[in-house]
Design an enzyme around this catalytic site. Sequence first.
Site, PDB file in Angstrom:
ATOM      1  N   LEU A   1       1.003  -1.069  -0.189  1.00 26.10           N
ATOM      2  CA  LEU A   1      -0.081  -0.121   0.013  1.00 26.10           C
ATOM      3  C   LEU A   1       0.805   1.243   0.161  1.00 26.10           C
ATOM      4  CD1 LEU A   1      -2.940  -0.973   2.808  1.00 26.10           C
ATOM      5  CD2 LEU A   1      -2.994  -0.596   0.201  1.00 26.10           C
ATOM      6  N   ASP A   2       0.547   2.366  -0.680  1.00 23.31           N
ATOM      7  CA  ASP A   2       1.283   3.424  -0.668  1.00 23.31           C
ATOM      8  C   ASP A   2       1.447   3.749   0.804  1.00 23.31           C
ATOM      9  OD1 ASP A   2       1.320   3.472  -3.377  1.00 23.31           O
ATOM     10  OD2 ASP A   2      -0.499   4.928  -3.482  1.00 23.31           O
ATOM     11  N   LYS A   3       2.336   4.803   1.160  1.00 19.93           N
ATOM     12  CA  LYS A   3       2.844   5.490   2.339  1.00 19.93           C
ATOM     13  C   LYS A   3       1.758   5.859   3.020  1.00 19.93           C
ATOM     14  CE  LYS A   3       6.379   7.707   4.722  1.00 19.93           C
ATOM     15  NZ  LYS A   3       7.484   8.847   4.776  1.00 19.93           N
TER      16      LYS A   3
ATOM     17  N   LYS B   1      -4.995   5.730  -7.579  1.00 20.02           N
ATOM     18  CA  LYS B   1      -4.858   7.213  -7.778  1.00 20.02           C
ATOM     19  C   LYS B   1      -4.801   7.703  -9.157  1.00 20.02           C
ATOM     20  CE  LYS B   1      -2.597   7.404  -3.276  1.00 20.02           C
ATOM     21  NZ  LYS B   1      -1.302   7.414  -2.651  1.00 20.02           N
TER      22      LYS B   1
END
Length: 252
Positions: free
Chosen positions: A104-106, A191
Site C-alpha cells: 500500500l502507498d505510504k 490514484k
Amino acid sequence: MAQMRLDKLLAQAAELPRSKARREILAGRVTVDGVVCRQPDQKVESDAALGLAGRPLCWQQQIYLMVDKPAGLLSASRDASCRTVVDLVRDQYPRRALFPAGRLDKDSTGFVLLTDDGPLAHALLSPKHHVEKVYRVTLDCPATEEMRRGFAQGVTLVDGQRMLPAGLEIDSEDPAGVTVTLHQGVYHQIKRMFGVYGAGVVTLRRVAIGGVALDPTLGPGGSRPLTAAELARLRGVLGELGEPADFARQDG
Ligand code: URA
C-alpha cells in the site's frame, strides 16, 4: 500426528525460551485443548490447541498476519529512514523473516498481509491470478457515472497502460465516497485511475484481500494471525485460480 513435550511445543508456539515456557506451565498458565496442564514434560500432540494466559496459541510452519497499516508507514520489511509495517510486529516475531504480501502507498491505510510464506505471497501477487482487493476511497469531488462505466470497461492511464476492468460503487449518501474493487496491482493504480477523470484521492483504505475482510476491531497499527478459515479462504481463492495443489494444503 507426532507427540512432543509440552515445554518444547510451547516454546515454539509462543517463541519463548524453553526455561520461560517451563515456568509458564508450572505456574498453571498453559492449557492443552482447553485443560490446564502443569507438567512441562507431558507429551502432547504437536497440533494440540495451546493456550497461554487465557489466549489461544497456534504454532505454524509459516506466519500469516493481518495488519491494519496506519498512514505514514512503508509497505516493506526494513527501511533505513522510515518505519515499516513489519516494524509493527518485529518484537513479537523476532526470529521470523516477515514481509508484506503486496504494497500500500505510504499514505494509504488498511489490510496488509505479513507472512514468511514466499510461495503463497508470490501466488497472491502474481498478475496471472487477479486476486480481488477491495478499497474504501474518499475523493476530492463526487464520483460520477462516467467514472463507474470507465472503471467497468478498463481505464487507460495517461501513460497508455490499459487497466483491467474494476468495480466502482458510489455511496448514495456521499458520492465522494466509493468502494473500488481491483483484480491487479499496478503502482499507484487507484490514484492514477481517478486521475484520468481529474479526481484526487483523499483517503484510501484496503478493506479486503481475496475475500478475507480486514478485522474492524484491529484499529491502526493492530495485527493478528489469520484464522484457519481465513487462510483456507486465501488458499481456496488461489486453488480456484489454478494454483498447484501445494497451495491447497491445510498445514497453517
Ligand atoms: N492504489 C493506489 O493508488 N494506492 C494504494 O496504496 C493502493 C492502490
